[in-house]
Design a protein around this motif. Structure first.
Motif, short mmCIF file in Angstrom:
data_model
loop_
_atom_site.label_atom_id
_atom_site.label_comp_id
_atom_site.label_asym_id
_atom_site.label_seq_id
_atom_site.Cartn_x
_atom_site.Cartn_y
_atom_site.Cartn_z
N GLN A 3 13.72 30.60 15.90
CA GLN A 3 14.46 30.05 17.03
C GLN A 3 14.23 28.55 17.12
O GLN A 3 13.15 28.06 16.78
N LEU A 5 14.20 26.01 20.17
CA LEU A 5 14.19 25.95 21.62
C LEU A 5 14.22 24.49 22.03
O LEU A 5 13.34 23.70 21.64
N SER A 21 20.38 23.12 12.60
CA SER A 21 19.81 24.47 12.72
C SER A 21 20.80 25.53 12.25
O SER A 21 20.40 26.55 11.71
N ILE A 26 18.98 29.12 12.02
CA ILE A 26 17.96 29.16 13.07
C ILE A 26 18.70 29.28 14.41
O ILE A 26 19.62 28.52 14.69
N LYS A 27 18.30 30.25 15.20
CA LYS A 27 18.97 30.56 16.47
C LYS A 27 18.65 29.50 17.53
O LYS A 27 17.50 29.36 17.93
N PRO A 28 19.67 28.76 18.00
CA PRO A 28 19.42 27.70 18.98
C PRO A 28 19.50 28.21 20.43
O PRO A 28 20.42 28.95 20.79
N ILE A 29 18.54 27.78 21.24
CA ILE A 29 18.52 28.12 22.65
C ILE A 29 18.28 26.83 23.44
O ILE A 29 17.30 26.12 23.20
N ALA A 43 25.33 28.13 20.79
CA ALA A 43 23.97 28.11 21.32
C ALA A 43 23.89 28.94 22.58
O ALA A 43 24.85 29.02 23.35
N VAL A 63 8.88 31.05 23.44
CA VAL A 63 8.54 30.55 22.11
C VAL A 63 7.60 31.51 21.39
O VAL A 63 6.74 32.14 22.00
N ASP A 67 8.50 29.04 15.61
CA ASP A 67 9.71 28.51 16.23
C ASP A 67 9.62 26.99 16.27
O ASP A 67 8.52 26.42 16.17
N CYS A 142 12.51 22.08 9.84
CA CYS A 142 13.22 23.36 9.67
C CYS A 142 12.81 24.02 8.36
O CYS A 142 12.52 25.22 8.33
#
Length: 155
Positions: A3, A5, A21, A26-29, A43, A63, A67, A142
């Motif tokens: 993730q 964050l 990302s 990679i999962k964006p939040i 996102a 988190v 991450d 990353c």
């Protein structure tokens, strides 16, 4: 899945981070409070009630190890580092267990100086070089996060 964050309130590199990302899957939040409604396609946005450190506590609870966190808040960075995250600020400076104590001490001394009536300079105007440095360093972070996570998963 890794993730990303982002402490999104006042973060000038959201779009760069989301673009990069996505290339690394990679999962964006995005984390923001109700006074900063920040949304981007692709996102997840997590909004929290406005309040001191409300965004920080929500983010640190989400988190996990390896991450990536983007923040300019040294206190939040320290909490994320303690959970095994990789942390970078909006200028591409990585915060690590080797430099976080010095950064926290600087923050403390600056706040003490201001409480005593002193004035400190605000941040410099953002430049193209700041963006280039962020992009370069964020890509490296990353890649390192992916490598670290894959090594642990092999064990």
């Amino acid at each position: 899945m890794l993730q990303l964050l982002i402490d999104a309130d006042a973060c000038p590199v959201i779009d760069f981070a989301l673009s990069i990302s996505s290339r690394y899957e990679i999962k964006p939040i995005l984390f923001c409070d109700t006074s900063h409604r920040i949304e981007r396609e692709g996102a997840i946005t997590i909004m929290v009630p406005k309040g001191p450190d409300s965004v920080d506590f929500k983010l640190v609870n989400a988190v996990t190890k390896f991450d990536i966190v983007i923040t300019q808040d040294y206190g939040l960075a320290a909490m994320c580092l303690a959970k095994g995250a990789l942390v970078v600020d909006q200028n591409g400076r990585e915060m690590t267990t080797d430099n976080i104590d010095q950064l926290l001490a600087f923050r403390y001394e600056s706040a003490k100086f201001r409480r005593a009536g002193g004035r400190t300079k605000g941040p410099k105007k953002r430049t193209k070089e700041n963006n280039l440095k962020f992009v370069r360093n964020f890509q490296q972070i990353c890649e390192r996060a992916i490598l670290l996570k894959s090594e642990v998963e092999k064990e």
